[in-house]
Design an enzyme around this catalytic site. Structure first.
Site, short mmCIF file in Angstrom:
data_model
loop_
_atom_site.label_atom_id
_atom_site.label_comp_id
_atom_site.label_asym_id
_atom_site.label_seq_id
_atom_site.Cartn_x
_atom_site.Cartn_y
_atom_site.Cartn_z
N THR A 28 63.75 0.61 -3.91
CA THR A 28 63.16 -0.54 -4.62
C THR A 28 64.04 -0.92 -5.81
O THR A 28 64.52 -2.05 -5.93
CB THR A 28 61.74 -0.18 -5.11
OG1 THR A 28 60.96 0.19 -3.99
CG2 THR A 28 61.09 -1.35 -5.82
N GLU B 222 66.42 3.22 -20.52
CA GLU B 222 65.54 2.09 -20.86
C GLU B 222 64.50 1.80 -19.77
O GLU B 222 63.34 1.50 -20.05
CB GLU B 222 66.38 0.83 -21.11
CG GLU B 222 65.59 -0.39 -21.51
CD GLU B 222 64.86 -0.19 -22.82
OE1 GLU B 222 65.52 -0.11 -23.87
OE2 GLU B 222 63.61 -0.12 -22.81
N VAL C 211 60.57 3.55 -19.11
CA VAL C 211 59.26 3.23 -19.70
C VAL C 211 59.03 1.72 -19.61
O VAL C 211 59.80 0.93 -20.13
CB VAL C 211 59.18 3.68 -21.18
CG1 VAL C 211 57.80 3.38 -21.74
CG2 VAL C 211 59.49 5.17 -21.32
N GLY D 49 59.10 -0.56 -17.11
CA GLY D 49 59.91 -1.46 -16.28
C GLY D 49 60.83 -2.34 -17.11
O GLY D 49 61.76 -1.86 -17.75
N ILE E 134 60.37 -4.13 -19.82
CA ILE E 134 60.19 -4.31 -21.27
C ILE E 134 61.20 -3.44 -22.02
O ILE E 134 61.24 -2.23 -21.81
CB ILE E 134 58.77 -3.91 -21.72
CG1 ILE E 134 57.71 -4.66 -20.92
CG2 ILE E 134 58.59 -4.14 -23.21
CD1 ILE E 134 56.28 -4.22 -21.25
N GLY F 213 56.15 -1.97 -3.98
CA GLY F 213 57.17 -1.09 -4.57
C GLY F 213 56.84 -0.67 -5.99
O GLY F 213 57.71 -0.18 -6.72
N LYS G 24 55.76 8.63 -19.56
CA LYS G 24 56.24 7.53 -20.41
C LYS G 24 55.72 7.67 -21.84
O LYS G 24 56.46 7.43 -22.82
CB LYS G 24 55.78 6.20 -19.83
CG LYS G 24 56.41 5.89 -18.48
CD LYS G 24 55.64 4.77 -17.78
CE LYS G 24 56.31 4.38 -16.47
NZ LYS G 24 55.46 3.51 -15.66
N GLY H 185 58.45 -2.80 -10.44
CA GLY H 185 58.98 -3.77 -9.47
C GLY H 185 60.49 -3.84 -9.56
O GLY H 185 61.10 -3.49 -10.56
P1 NDP Z 1 62.55 4.49 -3.80
O1 NDP Z 1 61.83 5.56 -3.09
O2 NDP Z 1 62.33 3.08 -3.38
O3 NDP Z 1 64.13 4.75 -3.71
C1 NDP Z 1 64.66 6.04 -3.79
C2 NDP Z 1 66.10 5.96 -3.29
O4 NDP Z 1 66.69 7.26 -3.38
C3 NDP Z 1 66.23 5.52 -1.84
O5 NDP Z 1 67.24 4.55 -1.73
C4 NDP Z 1 66.63 6.80 -1.10
O6 NDP Z 1 67.48 6.56 0.01
C5 NDP Z 1 67.43 7.48 -2.18
N1 NDP Z 1 67.54 8.93 -1.98
C6 NDP Z 1 66.57 9.84 -1.82
N2 NDP Z 1 67.10 11.07 -1.66
C7 NDP Z 1 68.44 10.91 -1.72
C8 NDP Z 1 69.55 11.80 -1.58
N3 NDP Z 1 69.37 13.09 -1.39
N4 NDP Z 1 70.79 11.29 -1.69
C9 NDP Z 1 70.98 9.97 -1.90
N5 NDP Z 1 69.98 9.08 -2.04
C10 NDP Z 1 68.72 9.55 -1.93
O7 NDP Z 1 62.23 4.67 -5.34
P2 NDP Z 1 62.22 3.58 -6.51
O8 NDP Z 1 63.41 2.71 -6.38
O9 NDP Z 1 60.89 2.92 -6.57
O10 NDP Z 1 62.31 4.49 -7.81
C11 NDP Z 1 63.54 5.05 -8.25
C12 NDP Z 1 63.36 5.60 -9.65
O11 NDP Z 1 63.02 4.53 -10.54
C13 NDP Z 1 62.24 6.63 -9.80
O12 NDP Z 1 62.62 7.57 -10.76
C14 NDP Z 1 61.08 5.80 -10.32
O13 NDP Z 1 60.14 6.57 -11.05
C15 NDP Z 1 61.80 4.84 -11.21
N6 NDP Z 1 61.13 3.60 -11.49
C16 NDP Z 1 60.58 2.88 -10.47
C17 NDP Z 1 60.00 1.66 -10.72
C18 NDP Z 1 59.42 0.82 -9.64
O14 NDP Z 1 58.82 -0.21 -9.94
N7 NDP Z 1 59.55 1.21 -8.38
C19 NDP Z 1 59.96 1.11 -12.09
C20 NDP Z 1 60.56 1.96 -13.09
C21 NDP Z 1 61.11 3.15 -12.78
P3 NDP Z 1 66.97 5.71 1.29
O15 NDP Z 1 66.83 4.31 0.79
O16 NDP Z 1 68.06 5.84 2.29
O17 NDP Z 1 65.68 6.32 1.70
N1 HSE Z 2 54.98 3.60 -10.75
C1 HSE Z 2 55.35 3.02 -11.98
C2 HSE Z 2 54.28 2.07 -12.43
C3 HSE Z 2 56.67 2.33 -11.86
O1 HSE Z 2 53.48 1.67 -11.60
O2 HSE Z 2 54.25 1.73 -13.60
C4 HSE Z 2 57.23 1.84 -13.18
O3 HSE Z 2 57.59 2.88 -14.00
#
Ligand code: NDP
Ligand code: HSE
Length: 439
Positions: A13, A129, A132, A134, A136, A187, A205, A309
């Site tokens: 995501t 950044e 915490v 997203g 902001i 997501g 956070k 997001g």
């Molecule tokens: P996702 O699950 O969508 O993405 C995780 C990614 O990590 C995927 O692309 C996955 O690969 C990859 N991955 C997993 N294991 C491995 C590995 N061993 N080697 C290489 N790549 C790997 O998570 P998000 O994008 O939602 O979240 C990512 C981070 O951002 C988390 O720490 C989350 O807490 C944080 N975050 C998320 C927010 C959100 O709105 N979603 C907002 C703020 C922070 P593949 O695609 O091939 O499965």
């Molecule tokens: N899962 C988190 C939330 C993502 O819903 O706020 C952003 O950190």
């Protein structure tokens, strides 16, 4: 123009959002920074996984070590999540002398001191950044914009998933499980989503905010954490009748307790609370987050935006990339302090010692004398009732009885409720939420 090369681990995501945002505004960034920022490699788990936005296939690898060990990559973005392999990845990148940008609040919360020590040892920065709220820019706001302030109180709606669920329950009467599934589809939710709905993500956070605001490490085990599973439509409706809205709040507040020593005692908690419906925080809905920061010099400030997001979070990640690129350009690697200063300026006060106000809903037999028995238990505990609200009900049937409770320590309230729950006229476990008037 100077060039900086990025490597990213994670293309889900947020990762695909970062790549998309860079494709869209990379030239703008270059013009603003005077630095060309290029992607060199992006590691994912499975190349063929469907992505929210496409990533150029020639950049993809399934070997994250190729990112960490590539001597041409100066900045590594970690967007995998969790506290397992992500820790190895971040430590590996720091050990290679690379600046790291992460959105991983769970990892920071669990291993912050170790990660920041590793960054310091390698003489590089660890930026966070996006961890915490997203999109902001609250980390930069606390660390830079408000650096001249002490922070008597910070109240944050810091979890997008929970705010999305609560908003849709309130406005559409939507069912919890259905809305959670939609938050996952968008997501917004963590893996597993229990991290969101049980309050742990908000606690990660809030701990980071607490550490930044008060200059001492807030261990996540010290944070009293409650999620939103107990929030029901009926309490939302009663709260509304009383002029309140229920929100999951992250709270960092100088505690209203007698300070036995010279350390600042700080309440750091996460729980669903009643807040006045007229307050701006009560009107933060859907996936939006907001952080209300009270500074002793600036006064009250509010930071609002999308809390989760792909696009909003990408904006925060790229702001860190911009800072990291500037560091490299100016050879200014130790500019950013971590959120774990070495000076111990305060400590977290146990919630039992914190004084709060409360909303309590009892299910009671509707007959004379019940309220008197409940009031007697509160009185014996030196707890004052500020108002009573009982909707009409059939005599003899079980009806809701709502009490608003004056300032009382959490321990006293907990014990009184346990006694009241044993009264024969009380038919279900009492429902209690704290009231935060945000004054
Ligand atoms: P996702 O699950 O969508 O993405 C995780 C990614 O990590 C995927 O692309 C996955 O690969 C990859 N991955 C997993 N294991 C491995 C590995 N061993 N080697 C290489 N790549 C790997 O998570 P998000 O994008 O939602 O979240 C990512 C981070 O951002 C988390 O720490 C989350 O807490 C944080 N975050 C998320 C927010 C959100 O709105 N979603 C907002 C703020 C922070 P593949 O695609 O091939 O499965
Ligand atoms: N899962 C988190 C939330 C993502 O819903 O706020 C952003 O950190």
């Amino acid at each position: 123009m100077q060039q900086v090369n990025l490597g990213m681990i994670g293309g889900g995501t947020v990762g695909s959002g970062v790549f998309h945002a860079w494709q869209k505004n990379g030239d703008l960034l270059a013009a603003r920074l005077g630095i060309k920022i290029s992607f060199r490699k992006i590691a994912v788990k499975a190349i063929d996984e469907p992505r929210a936005y496409p990533i150029a296939p020639e950049l993809l690898t399934t070997q994250w070590q190729e990112v960490v060990n590539d001597p041409e990559i100066q900045i590594v973005i970690e967007l995998v999540g969790g506290t397992g392999i992500a820790k190895t990845m971040v430590l590996g990148a720091l050990a290679q002398g690379k600046t790291v940008v992460t959105a991983n609040k769970a990892l920071l919360s669990a291993h912050g001191p170790e990660l920041f020590a590793a960054a310091a040892k390698s003489g590089v920065n660890l930026y966070y950044e996006a961890s915490v709220c997203g999109g902001i820019p609250i980390i930069k706001a606390l660390r830079e914009g408000l650096v001249a302030n002490q922070f008597p109180a910070i109240y944050g709606i810091v979890n997008g998933t929970c705010n999305y669920i609560l908003s849709r329950m309130k406005f559409e009467g939507a069912d919890f499980a259905t809305v959670l599934a939609e938050a996952q589809k968008q997501g917004y939710a963590e893996t597993p989503p229990d991290l969101d709905i049980d309050g742990h993500d908000a606690a990660h956070k809030t701990g980071i905010l607490g550490s930044l605001a008060h200059g001492f490490w807030v261990n996540h085990h010290q944070i009293h954490t409650e999620g939103i599973r107990e929030v029901s439509k009926i309490d939302m409706e009663f709260a509304a009748k009383l002029g309140y809205t229920i929100k999951l709040l992250g709270i960092v507040k100088q505690a209203a307790v007698k300070n036995p020593g010279r350390k600042t005692l700080v309440q750091v908690s996460v729980y669903p609370a009643l807040i006045p419906s007229a307050h701006v925080l009560a009107n933060v809905n859907q996936v939006f987050n907001a952080v209300f920061v009270r500074g002793d010099i600036v006064g009250d400030t509010l930071f609002y935006g999308r809390g989760a997001g792909k696009d909003a979070t990408a904006s925060a990640v790229l702001s860190d990339v911009a800072d990291a690129a500037q560091d490299l350009k100016h050879g200014n690697q130790m500019r950013v302090p971590p959120f774990v200063p070495t000076a111990q300026a305060g400590k977290v006060v146990p919630l039992d010692e914190v004084i709060s106000q409360y909303y309590v809903r009892f299910s009671v037999v509707d007959k004379p004398g019940v309220l008197a028995k409940i009031a007697a238990i509160f009185a014996a505990a030196n707890i004052g009732i500020s108002s009573v609200f009982q909707p009409e009900g059939d005599e003899g049937a079980s009806v809701p009885l709502i009490l608003m409770i004056h300032d009382a320590p959490n321990a006293a309230m907990r014990k009184a409720l346990a006694r009241i729950a044993k009264l024969p006229a009380v038919k279900a476990k009492p429902v209690m939420f704290r009231v935060e008037n945000l004054e």
